[in-house]
Design a protein around this motif. Structure first.
Motif, PDB file in Angstrom:
ATOM      1  N   SER A  27     -37.272  19.602 -90.982  1.00  0.00           N
ATOM      2  CA  SER A  27     -37.656  20.859 -91.630  1.00  0.00           C
ATOM      3  C   SER A  27     -38.039  21.849 -90.533  1.00  0.00           C
ATOM      4  O   SER A  27     -38.611  21.466 -89.527  1.00  0.00           O
ATOM      5  N   TYR A  44     -37.630  27.465 -99.632  1.00  0.00           N
ATOM      6  CA  TYR A  44     -37.970  26.099 -99.201  1.00  0.00           C
ATOM      7  C   TYR A  44     -36.689  25.349 -98.832  1.00  0.00           C
ATOM      8  O   TYR A  44     -36.593  24.764 -97.753  1.00  0.00           O
ATOM      9  N   LEU A  79     -31.634  18.129-102.330  1.00  0.00           N
ATOM     10  CA  LEU A  79     -32.711  18.811-103.046  1.00  0.00           C
ATOM     11  C   LEU A  79     -32.162  19.517-104.285  1.00  0.00           C
ATOM     12  O   LEU A  79     -32.775  19.495-105.346  1.00  0.00           O
ATOM     13  N   LEU A 138     -44.595  23.572-102.079  1.00  0.00           N
ATOM     14  CA  LEU A 138     -43.521  22.652-102.461  1.00  0.00           C
ATOM     15  C   LEU A 138     -42.812  23.165-103.710  1.00  0.00           C
ATOM     16  O   LEU A 138     -43.447  23.782-104.569  1.00  0.00           O
ATOM     17  N   TYR A 166     -43.456  17.749-108.727  1.00  0.00           N
ATOM     18  CA  TYR A 166     -43.200  18.375-107.430  1.00  0.00           C
ATOM     19  C   TYR A 166     -42.082  17.570-106.771  1.00  0.00           C
ATOM     20  O   TYR A 166     -42.007  16.354-106.971  1.00  0.00           O
ATOM     21  N   SER A 187     -39.780  17.223-102.841  1.00  0.00           N
ATOM     22  CA  SER A 187     -39.761  17.682-101.458  1.00  0.00           C
ATOM     23  C   SER A 187     -38.910  16.754-100.599  1.00  0.00           C
ATOM     24  O   SER A 187     -38.559  15.651-101.011  1.00  0.00           O
ATOM     25  N   TYR A 237     -38.386  15.121 -96.558  1.00  0.00           N
ATOM     26  CA  TYR A 237     -39.036  14.790 -95.287  1.00  0.00           C
ATOM     27  C   TYR A 237     -37.994  14.159 -94.377  1.00  0.00           C
ATOM     28  O   TYR A 237     -36.845  13.998 -94.762  1.00  0.00           O
ATOM     29  N   TYR A 257     -37.074  11.507 -99.594  1.00  0.00           N
ATOM     30  CA  TYR A 257     -37.343  12.571-100.563  1.00  0.00           C
ATOM     31  C   TYR A 257     -38.509  12.088-101.405  1.00  0.00           C
ATOM     32  O   TYR A 257     -38.622  10.893-101.669  1.00  0.00           O
TER      33      TYR A 257
END
Length: 128
Positions: free
Chosen positions: A2, A15, A27, A49, A60, A62, A64, A68
């Motif tokens: 990220s 995002y 995503l 997020l 939520y 996100s 990484y 995920y």
């Protein structure tokens, strides 16, 4: 993975834009799965997020470096109800981690979102 250049995201697309194309695609799959599961849900940024609201915070999600995440606000009954289905994944009190090197279980994501939506709606009706 990220970019740390920007951390004050105003939109989910901002995002997503902080990640490489491959991660953005994953995503987007999660986003569309939740939208399809709970079409009435409102997409928001919360705690920096991507998230969805439906009669309160719903879910939520996100990305990484190596996984995920799906995170849930209380009550955490979703973890008990789906204990068997979640057993292959790393689970904490609030979060499920899906390894980035494996397909995201979108059907499970859909079921979790639908369950939370029903739970939020029932919770709202009980408060009346």
């Amino acid at each position: 993975m990220s970019s740390t250049k920007k951390s004050n995201f105003q939109t989910v697309d901002e995002y997503f834009g902080s990640f490489q194309k491959e991660i953005q695609d994953s995503l987007e799959q999660i986003r569309q799965t939740i939208k399809n599961a709970v079409p009435e849900a409102e997409e928001v940024i919360s705690y920096q997020l991507p998230a969805f609201k439906y009669h309160g915070m719903l879910i939520y999600f996100s990305a990484y470096k190596d996984h995920y995440s799906l995170s849930f606000p209380p009550p955490f009954t979703v973890f008990e109800v789906f204990k068997q289905e979640l057993s292959p994944y790393e689970v904490s009190k609030t979060t499920i981690k899906f390894p980035a090197d494996k397909p995201i279980p979108l059907e499970l994501v859909s079921e979790l979102a639908k369950y939370r939506a029903k739970e939020n709606l029932e919770g709202k009706q009980k408060k009346r």
